[in-house]
Enzyme design. Structure first.
Site, PDB file in Angstrom:
ATOM      1  CG  PHE A 213      -1.445  -1.431   1.458  1.00 14.36           C
ATOM      2  CD1 PHE A 213      -2.192  -2.071   0.477  1.00 14.36           C
ATOM      3  CD2 PHE A 213      -1.109  -2.127   2.602  1.00 14.36           C
ATOM      4  CE1 PHE A 213      -2.606  -3.389   0.645  1.00 14.36           C
ATOM      5  CE2 PHE A 213      -1.515  -3.434   2.788  1.00 14.36           C
ATOM      6  CZ  PHE A 213      -2.258  -4.070   1.807  1.00 14.36           C
ATOM      7  CG  ASP A 215       2.448   4.192   3.631  1.00 12.59           C
ATOM      8  OD1 ASP A 215       3.405   3.789   2.942  1.00 12.59           O
ATOM      9  OD2 ASP A 215       2.407   4.063   4.866  1.00 12.59           O
TER      10      ASP A 215
END
Ligand SMILES: Nc1nc2c(c(CN[C@H]3C=C[C@H](O)[C@@H]3O)cn2[C@@H]2O[C@H](COP(=O)(O)O)[C@@H](O)[C@H]2O)c(=O)[nH]1
Length: 306
Positions: A213, A215
């Site tokens: 993910f 980020d």
């Protein structure tokens, strides 16, 4: 998630500011191959869980708001997860679809017991309204119905979420090429898988298709590990906490190269350890390392996607 993998690989091949160091990957993998770090989902004990549909509603609301904490130096992800959990324990209809459509900024702040405006508060409220509206219109108001309609496929879930909820369409155009990153949509599938321990609402036959993910924590950890290398201009911008614009080459490269690098780590680790390793597992480990390192310097982009 082929589109995430393929478009990230394209960025990595054409990158100008971020490079992936394969010897850095080898070193990390060499250290990890004997014992692949296993990090428990919710090791922090901050998430709501009742093993039923309300947990799914909670996780969907959580991931609708799971972005951009850094502009307030005291705020972090834990406050959001714990704040929403307490709100639900206090009032189990707090995330009903009709209620989601009505929250104002001050009400959301109050719900999270945060004493001042949240970063990108207007966007957070707008995204809550969007979630409530579309859940009501297409899924009987229930995120659990959305999950049930995916036939135990995480890839289908990500496709459905991004099709129905524009706020989850995390993508960019990079050197004329469309790049899909889908951080919050993918983390929703991973959170279900983690919370329900791969059973019930968390059962996915293709959990291996999810990427890491992208980020602002994991890229910084990969850089510290020597997996990512930055140009001096980019390194200085991060060091000085200068804002990096959303959609700039630098920003897309930081995120896409992280996805590609974790895919390469996963492939090599799977070969060397003889076990199937998931990108979700690597992500959770890398993220937990990052959040436990207060001196970590991460890039700063104002974004609703991460
Ligand atoms: N790659 C990746 N990024 C993640 C998470 C999580 C939380 N996952 C939870 C679910 C179960 C586990 O037990 C975890 O607790 C948050 N973030 C991102 O971090 C940033 C916030 O950082 P800080 O400002 O320091 O709190 C922000 O972009 C946020 O979106 C993850 O797992 N992977």
């Amino acid at each position: 998630m082929e589109e995430v993998r393929e478009s990230s690989a394209w960025v990595a091949r054409n990158s100008s500011h971020v490079t992936i160091d394969s010897s850095g990957i080898e070193k990390v993998v060499e250290k990890m191959k004997e014992s692949i770090p296993k990090v428990e989902w919710d090791y922090e004990g901050i998430h709501y869980f009742d093993n039923g549909p309300l947990t799914v509603q909670y996780l969907f609301v959580l991931d609708a708001l799971n972005f951009c904490f850094w502009p307030d130096k005291d705020l972090n992800y834990d406050h959001l997860a714990k704040g929403l959990k307490d709100a639900l324990l206090n009032d189990n209809s707090a995330f009903d679809a009709d209620r989601l459509q009505k929250y104002t900024g001050p009400q959301l702040r109050e719900l999270l017991k945060w004493p001042r405006p949240l970063p990108l508060e207007e966007e957070r409220v707008r995204l809550l309204h969007e979630v409530g509206f579309e859940l009501e219109r297409s899924f009987e108001g229930k995120a659990s119905k959305l999950v049930e309609s995916c036939g135990k496929s995480a890839a289908k879930l990500v496709a459905l979420v991004t099709r129905h909820f524009p706020g989850f369409r995390d993508h960019s155009v990079y050197k004329g090429h469309q790049v899909f990153l889908y951080k919050r949509a993918q983390i929703f599938a991973a959170d279900l898988w983690g919370a329900f321990k791969g059973q019930g609402y968390g059962e996915f036959n293709d959990i291996g298709s999810i990427t890491m993910f992208a980020d602002y924590i994991v890229p910084a950890v990969l850089q510290q590990l020597g997996v990512l290398k930055y140009s001096s201009t980019l390194a200085n911008a991060i060091q000085d906490s200068s804002e990096i614009g959303a959609g700039t080459e630098e920003e897309v490269e930081l995120r896409a190269c992280s996805i590609y690098a974790v895919e390469k780590m996963r492939e090599l680790l799977s070969i060397k350890s003889g076990k199937q390793v998931l990108s979700v597992q690597l992500d959770l480990w890398l993220w937990s390392v990052g959040v436990q390192c207060p001196s970590l310097q991460h890039h700063r982009t104002l974004s609703i996607y991460y």
